[in-house]
Motif scaffolding. Structure first.
Motif, mmCIF file in Angstrom:
data_model
loop_
_atom_site.group_PDB
_atom_site.id
_atom_site.type_symbol
_atom_site.label_atom_id
_atom_site.label_comp_id
_atom_site.label_asym_id
_atom_site.label_seq_id
_atom_site.Cartn_x
_atom_site.Cartn_y
_atom_site.Cartn_z
ATOM 1 N N ALA A 102 0.844 -1.195 0.000
ATOM 2 C CA ALA A 102 0.000 0.000 0.000
ATOM 3 C C ALA A 102 0.880 1.246 0.000
ATOM 4 O O ALA A 102 1.903 1.301 0.700
ATOM 5 N N LEU A 103 0.503 2.239 -0.795
ATOM 6 C CA LEU A 103 1.301 3.457 -0.923
ATOM 7 C C LEU A 103 0.566 4.667 -0.359
ATOM 8 O O LEU A 103 -0.660 4.656 -0.234
ATOM 9 N N GLU A 104 1.331 5.674 -0.049
ATOM 10 C CA GLU A 104 0.812 6.978 0.338
ATOM 11 C C GLU A 104 1.618 8.035 -0.406
ATOM 12 O O GLU A 104 2.655 7.727 -1.014
ATOM 13 N N ASP A 105 1.163 9.249 -0.389
ATOM 14 C CA ASP A 105 1.928 10.316 -1.027
ATOM 15 C C ASP A 105 1.820 11.589 -0.203
ATOM 16 O O ASP A 105 0.854 11.781 0.547
ATOM 17 N N ALA A 106 2.836 12.441 -0.358
ATOM 18 C CA ALA A 106 2.893 13.700 0.372
ATOM 19 C C ALA A 106 3.572 14.740 -0.497
ATOM 20 O O ALA A 106 4.277 14.413 -1.464
ATOM 21 N N GLU A 107 3.362 15.992 -0.177
ATOM 22 C CA GLU A 107 3.971 17.091 -0.916
ATOM 23 C C GLU A 107 5.492 17.033 -0.794
ATOM 24 O O GLU A 107 6.036 16.809 0.283
ATOM 25 N N ALA B 285 2.835 3.060 2.809
ATOM 26 C CA ALA B 285 1.789 3.546 3.700
ATOM 27 C C ALA B 285 2.208 3.415 5.158
ATOM 28 O O ALA B 285 2.725 2.374 5.579
ATOM 29 N N GLY B 286 2.007 4.490 5.917
ATOM 30 C CA GLY B 286 2.325 4.472 7.333
ATOM 31 C C GLY B 286 3.756 4.819 7.673
ATOM 32 O O GLY B 286 4.139 4.790 8.842
ATOM 33 N N SER B 287 4.565 5.152 6.662
ATOM 34 C CA SER B 287 5.980 5.428 6.927
ATOM 35 C C SER B 287 6.307 6.916 6.977
ATOM 36 O O SER B 287 7.431 7.289 7.312
ATOM 37 N N ARG B 288 5.337 7.769 6.658
ATOM 38 C CA ARG B 288 5.632 9.196 6.585
ATOM 39 C C ARG B 288 4.508 10.007 7.230
ATOM 40 O O ARG B 288 3.340 9.839 6.874
ATOM 41 N N ALA B 289 4.864 10.864 8.151
ATOM 42 C CA ALA B 289 3.874 11.684 8.842
ATOM 43 C C ALA B 289 3.247 12.688 7.879
ATOM 44 O O ALA B 289 3.935 13.293 7.053
ATOM 45 N N GLY B 290 1.930 12.833 7.977
ATOM 46 C CA GLY B 290 1.231 13.810 7.154
ATOM 47 C C GLY B 290 0.898 13.349 5.756
ATOM 48 O O GLY B 290 0.313 14.110 4.976
ATOM 49 N N ALA B 291 1.249 12.118 5.403
ATOM 50 C CA ALA B 291 0.952 11.616 4.059
ATOM 51 C C ALA B 291 -0.471 11.080 4.000
ATOM 52 O O ALA B 291 -1.061 10.699 5.018
ATOM 53 N N ASP C 278 9.763 1.081 1.390
ATOM 54 C CA ASP C 278 10.408 0.026 2.168
ATOM 55 C C ASP C 278 9.886 -1.339 1.728
ATOM 56 O O ASP C 278 8.701 -1.641 1.850
ATOM 57 N N SER C 279 10.791 -2.186 1.191
ATOM 58 C CA SER C 279 10.389 -3.488 0.678
ATOM 59 C C SER C 279 11.639 -4.338 0.484
ATOM 60 O O SER C 279 12.758 -3.814 0.452
ATOM 61 N N PRO C 280 11.490 -5.660 0.342
ATOM 62 C CA PRO C 280 12.653 -6.512 0.062
ATOM 63 C C PRO C 280 13.368 -6.110 -1.224
ATOM 64 O O PRO C 280 14.593 -6.196 -1.325
ATOM 65 N N GLU C 281 12.593 -5.665 -2.229
ATOM 66 C CA GLU C 281 13.209 -5.259 -3.494
ATOM 67 C C GLU C 281 14.048 -3.998 -3.318
ATOM 68 O O GLU C 281 15.124 -3.865 -3.919
#
Length: 207
Positions: free
Chosen positions: A123-128, A141-147, A195-198
């Motif tokens: 799952a992805l998220e995006d931010a400015e 998803a869940g790795s960046r505050a405010g995304a 963040d992933s094995p790849e």
């Protein structure tokens, strides 16, 4: 150190099985076809055993390279089986056995025995972007505050890149600059930013 022009016989980057065969053949010719009258010459007595050894060495190298090429090349089909993008069909060209062997060898050296998990999704998220106005940057998803959850509109342009050297990023930023200039919603999708094995494989390769 002495260097030689690219494309010459001594250019190590262009060494091939054919050159090994030629070298071995020349050495064998000197050994087997030198006139017997010259055997009494001290230089000939010294050179002939060397030529015999060189012929065996070059022949061995050529045989190992040929067998290795056939074995690795035969693994090419299973390596690309299941790929979503069929590069050979796209370019309308089938690789030679040597090219197939090269692909298999490089893949093995880069990723080892790792097998892509095509059934998993991240799952992805995006931010400015803090650096480029109006540019959105994706992350896991869940790795960046405010995304927020990644939901790109149909007219959006997603620029994929890998942060491995300045060249990749420069090309990607050129594409994002064009997309932003066209007024399109633009997302910068850096594989190392997810963040992933790849992503870890890419980091390990770039060490």
């Amino acid at each position: 150190a002495r260097s030689y022009p690219a494309g010459t016989l001594w250019d190590c980057d262009n060494m091939s099985v054919a050159k090994a065969v030629i070298g071995g053949g020349l050495a064998a010719a000197v050994y087997f076809y030198a006139p017997s009258e010259l055997d009494a010459d001290a230089v000939v007595r010294t050179v002939k055993p060397f030529c015999y050894g060189m012929a065996l060495f070059c022949g061995g190298i050529a045989a190992i390279a040929a067998v290795g090429t056939l074995v690795l090349g035969s693994m090419y089909g299973s390596l690309i089986e299941g790929n979503t993008f069929k590069i050979d069909e796209y370019v309308h060209q089938q690789p030679s056995m040597a090219q197939r062997a090269q692909v298999v060898l490089l893949n093995r050296l880069n990723v080892g025995s790792h097998v892509a998990n095509k059934s998993a999704s991240i799952a992805l998220e995006d931010a400015e972007s803090p650096f480029v106005p109006s540019l959105r940057v994706t992350s896991k998803a869940g790795s960046r505050a405010g995304a927020t959850g990644f939901k790109a509109p149909a007219e959006a342009i997603v620029v994929g890149t890998i942060r491995m050297g300045f060249g990749h990023h420069r090309i990607a930023y050129a594409a994002t600059s064009w997309a932003l200039g066209a007024g399109r919603p633009t997302y910068f999708h850096d594989l190392l930013n997810v963040d992933s094995p790849e992503a870890q494989l890419i980091i390990d390769m770039d060490k």
